[in-house]
Structure formats: C-alpha cells, structure tokens
Design a protein around this motif. Structure first.
Motif, PDB file in Angstrom:
ATOM      1  N   GLU A  49       0.821  -1.209   0.000  1.00 50.71           N
ATOM      2  CA  GLU A  49       0.000   0.000   0.000  1.00 50.71           C
ATOM      3  C   GLU A  49       0.856   1.260   0.000  1.00 50.71           C
ATOM      4  O   GLU A  49       0.364   2.353  -0.240  1.00 50.71           O
ATOM      5  CB  GLU A  49      -0.944  -0.013   1.211  1.00 50.71           C
ATOM      6  CG  GLU A  49      -1.997  -1.101   1.129  1.00 50.71           C
ATOM      7  CD  GLU A  49      -3.115  -0.903   2.143  1.00 50.71           C
ATOM      8  OE1 GLU A  49      -3.425   0.261   2.462  1.00 50.71           O
ATOM      9  OE2 GLU A  49      -3.673  -1.909   2.608  1.00 50.71           O
ATOM     10  N   SER A  86      -0.382  -4.884   4.733  1.00 51.84           N
ATOM     11  CA  SER A  86      -1.549  -4.058   5.082  1.00 51.84           C
ATOM     12  C   SER A  86      -1.156  -2.712   5.695  1.00 51.84           C
ATOM     13  O   SER A  86      -2.019  -1.954   6.129  1.00 51.84           O
ATOM     14  CB  SER A  86      -2.455  -4.819   6.060  1.00 51.84           C
ATOM     15  OG  SER A  86      -1.740  -5.184   7.231  1.00 51.84           O
ATOM     16  N   SER A 103      -0.485   0.976   5.627  1.00 54.90           N
ATOM     17  CA  SER A 103      -0.862   2.027   4.666  1.00 54.90           C
ATOM     18  C   SER A 103      -0.139   3.343   4.905  1.00 54.90           C
ATOM     19  O   SER A 103      -0.390   4.328   4.211  1.00 54.90           O
ATOM     20  CB  SER A 103      -2.378   2.252   4.715  1.00 54.90           C
ATOM     21  OG  SER A 103      -2.785   2.606   6.021  1.00 54.90           O
TER      22      SER A 103
END
Length: 450
Positions: free
Chosen positions: A267, A300, A302
């Motif tokens: 991300e 995951s 971000s």
C-alpha cells in the motif's frame, strides 16, 4: 506517584501524560496554549488544565516528579519554583529511559523516515499480537496513544528524535536512550537553529552510535553515504547490519515487493519507503518476527499519519498530504510520487514553515528539491517569519534557491487556496507538503475539490 507536566500540550508530552494517567499515576499539567488534537485528547482524560498559563502555586513538595517540555523557557515560573524546592526534574526522553532501564530498548534514528519505520515495526508487532512498550511521533491506526508504558513488556520501541531534550537539558533526545538495538535511516542537515553546521549535526549521530550498549545491534541504511561512514567508522563494540532498497517493480500504479514467496503488493510506495521497509524488517527479525511473518503483516501497512497520506482520490485525481519539509524529504517524496504516477501531472505544493526552511542562509539547500514536480508551488507566511524572529525572505531569494523559472510563489493564504481550488486536477496528483497548514487551509475542505 504525583507527576506534573510543565508544557503538557506538546505532541509527545500530552501522550506521555495520558499513558501515565492510564497507568494509575496522579497527573497534572500546565501550558500557556494548547491546540487540538492535544487539547481534546487531554480533555477526554480529564487532564486539560483549567486555565492556560504558568502557576507556580501548582508546584509543591507533594510532587514526586516534574516532566519538563521543550516549549517551556528557562525562566518559566513553575520550573523556577520546582528548582527552588529541589524537585526531581526530567525531560521526557530522560523519563522514558528511567522507565525502560530494565527493558530491551529499540531506538529508530535518522533525519528522515524514523516515524514511518517506527510505525511499520509497531504495525507488524500489533498484527502478530506481540506486546511492546513504545513512543512514536504520529498517531497510528489501531493505537489509542503514541506512548505506551508497562511493567511487564520486555521491549520498548522509541522514535529517536535528534532535537533537544528540554530548555535545561540541551542534549539531543536520542542521546539519552542508550539503545540495545538501533537503526539509522539517513542523515541530511536539519535544525540549523541548534546545529549550525553540517559537521556539528552529523556529530550527533556519531554520539548516538557510540551511546549504544556494548554488543548492541545497529541496523543502518548503507545507501546513505553519511550513515555508512558514521556507523562503519564507529569503534563502539556493536554488531552492524546494513540494509538497502529491496527488489521491487511498479505495475498499474501498485508497487510490488519481490520476495522468495512471490510478488507482494504494497500500500506504500517510493524508494525511501522501500528502504524504510527493509530497515523495519531487520529490526522486527531482531525482535523475534521471521521474514515471512513480517511480509504477511507489512502488506496491510498504509503509512503513518501525514506521511504520504492519501486524503482523497477519484478515477483521475489523487491528493496526498505529507509532512515533508526538509530538502531531502521534499525531493524524496516528490520523486516517489512521480515514479508511482508517471503518466500524471504532479502538482507539488510546499510550505516553508520550519525555522530552517525560513532561514535565508539555509534556503540554498532546496536547490533541485522540487525538480520531479511538473508544477511546483511554494507557500510561506511572512507572519511565520516574524514569529520566528528571522529576517524576511523574498520571492527572489526563494526562486533563486529552488532554481525553477516556473516556480509559483504565494505568501497570502487566501490566494494560495484560490489557486488550489481553481486548478484543473484531471489526470493530476496534488501533493501538499508541510509541517503546518498553509496559513489555515482546511484539509477536509480540500477533499471536496474532487
């Protein structure tokens, strides 16, 4: 224990106050002004001072500890009273060390990337439900406070800021932690009001490296020549683990990390963030997280708040907010965005807001910092220059420093806002870089321009 904070409204200070309150300590504090989010968070926990100002009558012999923030001055009335009474006075890094003397201290240092790296480490540990104490410089998703202290946790992860500890302790904060495990991400001259030369600034990182406990582990970015020289020339008896940018590629606006288990979509993006990831991986491995588990968790992640934070997006436009303000950070951030969105127009807006960035003698360091932007805008407030008691910088000096003939310069907040809201942002990335808010720009309002 009764603990009083002088200058409780600071970012780290108010989080430490909340953490100690949650641990059952009796916490009080003072400040001459407190802004959100500190104000509302202190209010939530019943720690907001009833009145703003300094009140020496709050300082009594019943207090066990005073924690002194950098916002206070040497002649602060409460500080003078505490000194008169002979009370124990700590800076917050000194207090954190006292609280963690029996723990394994992991300290993340460097001119840039330290908040992101610390955030990555905490994200991975949290993902795998590994409990640690910590202090980090940004509010993280899934974490109530930026400071967490316990009796039982074995590790404490600390963001190692090189700025001064308190008005009566002029040592850089990260000199006080004495790490067992440390990381250095990069060195680029900053804080010129405190470190007047690059050599003086670099010396602080040498002292930090030499402050590590013997046999400690130093993880360092070997692609930064200054970091490489500082670490590899140190005669401290430490283990040295270099890292570099991992193999990766970009496909359809997504960065993929190339791992032994296959390509991993991320991300985050940008060379600097990939370097941050590589450093975080080493640290996590030294804290007991194996490589596969690290990759599973980091997919995951971000980003840390205000670090290339995507605040709005539609099919043809993306808006990022970023804390970048020093020359090296501005260049790295702009380059990362251009590389990720090669087919789009990059509109980069930089606010000169810090003491260093508004100093006429330092401006030359910004040469080429916005070279990767298709359109470049610089905003600065003459009012901010006056508050910092600096000589006023001119449009001519700024244009000469950045060396872009097409550089757009604003000093009026409304004119800057009108410019942003009148631009055609189709097929564009709008990058807002600042440690301030462009003289009052409402970022929630900015989200509505798409």
């Amino acid at each position: 224990m009764n603990i009083h904070f002088i200058a409780i409204g600071g970012s780290a200070m108010h989080n430490l106050a909340i953490a100690l309150h949650q641990n059952g300590y009796c916490v009080s504090g003072s400040d001459d002004t407190i802004h959100d989010p500190s104000k509302s968070r202190l209010e939530k926990y019943g720690l907001l001072p009833e009145k703003f100002g300094w009140f020496p009558e709050k300082i009594t012999a019943n207090l066990d500890v005073i924690i002194l923030g950098m916002h206070a001055k040497k002649d602060n009335l409460e500080l003078l009273e505490a000194q008169e009474l002979g009370l124990k006075i700590y800076s917050y890094p000194e207090f954190l060390y006292e609280q963690s003397k029996d723990k394994t201290r992991v300290v993340i240092g460097g001119s840039h990337g330290k908040t992101t790296i610390t955030s990555m480490i905490l994200h991975v540990l949290n993902y795998h439900e590994k409990q640690v104490d910590y202090m980090v410089g940004a509010q993280l998703e899934g974490f109530e406070t930026m400071v967490h202290l316990t009796q039982e946790n074995d590790f404490i992860v600390l963001e190692g800021d090189e700025y001064l500890s308190s008005p009566i302790d002029m040592r850089p904060k990260f000199h006080l932690y004495k790490p067992n495990i440390a990381l250095l991400s990069g060195i680029a001259w900053d804080h010129i009001n405190v470190f007047p030369t690059f050599e003086n600034y670099t010396e602080q990182f040498k002292i930090f490296t030499d402050s590590m406990v013997h046999g400690g582990i130093m993880v360092y970015n070997e692609e930064d020549p200054i970091v490489k020289e500082v670490v590899e020339s140190s005669e401290n008896h430490i283990q040295k683990y270099p890292y570099q940018t991992p193999n990766h590629h970009i496909e359809n606006g997504v960065t993929y990390l190339e791992t032994s288990e296959g390509d991993l979509p991320l991300e985050i993006f940008g060379t600097h963030n990939l370097q941050n990831l590589a450093g975080a991986k080493w640290i996590c491995q030294h804290m007991g997280v194996d490589e596969d588990d690290f990759y599973e968790a980091i997919a995951s992640f971000s980003g840390a708040s205000k670090r290339l934070e995507k605040i709005a997006e539609n099919a043809s436009t993306v808006v990022f907010k970023d804390f970048a303000h020093s020359p090296s950070k501005v260049e790295a951030t702009t380059k990362a965005v251009k590389k990720q969105y090669a087919e789009r127009t990059i509109l980069a807006c930089l606010e000169l807001h810090t003491y260093s960035s508004l100093n006429a003698d330092f401006l030359a360091q910004y040469q080429g910092a916005l070279k990767f932007a298709d359109k470049a805008v610089v905003f600065y407030s003459p009012h901010a220059v006056k508050i910092k008691q600096l000589e006023e910088v001119t449009h001519i000096q700024i244009a000469a420093a950045f060396q872009r003939e097409d550089l757009i310069i604003y000093t009026n907040p409304q004119e800057f806002k009108d410019f942003i809201f009148s631009e055609n942002l189709k097929n564009t990335v709008l990058l807002l870089m600042s440690s301030g808010n462009y003289g009052g720009l409402d970022f929630e309002e900015v989200k509505q321009i798409l």
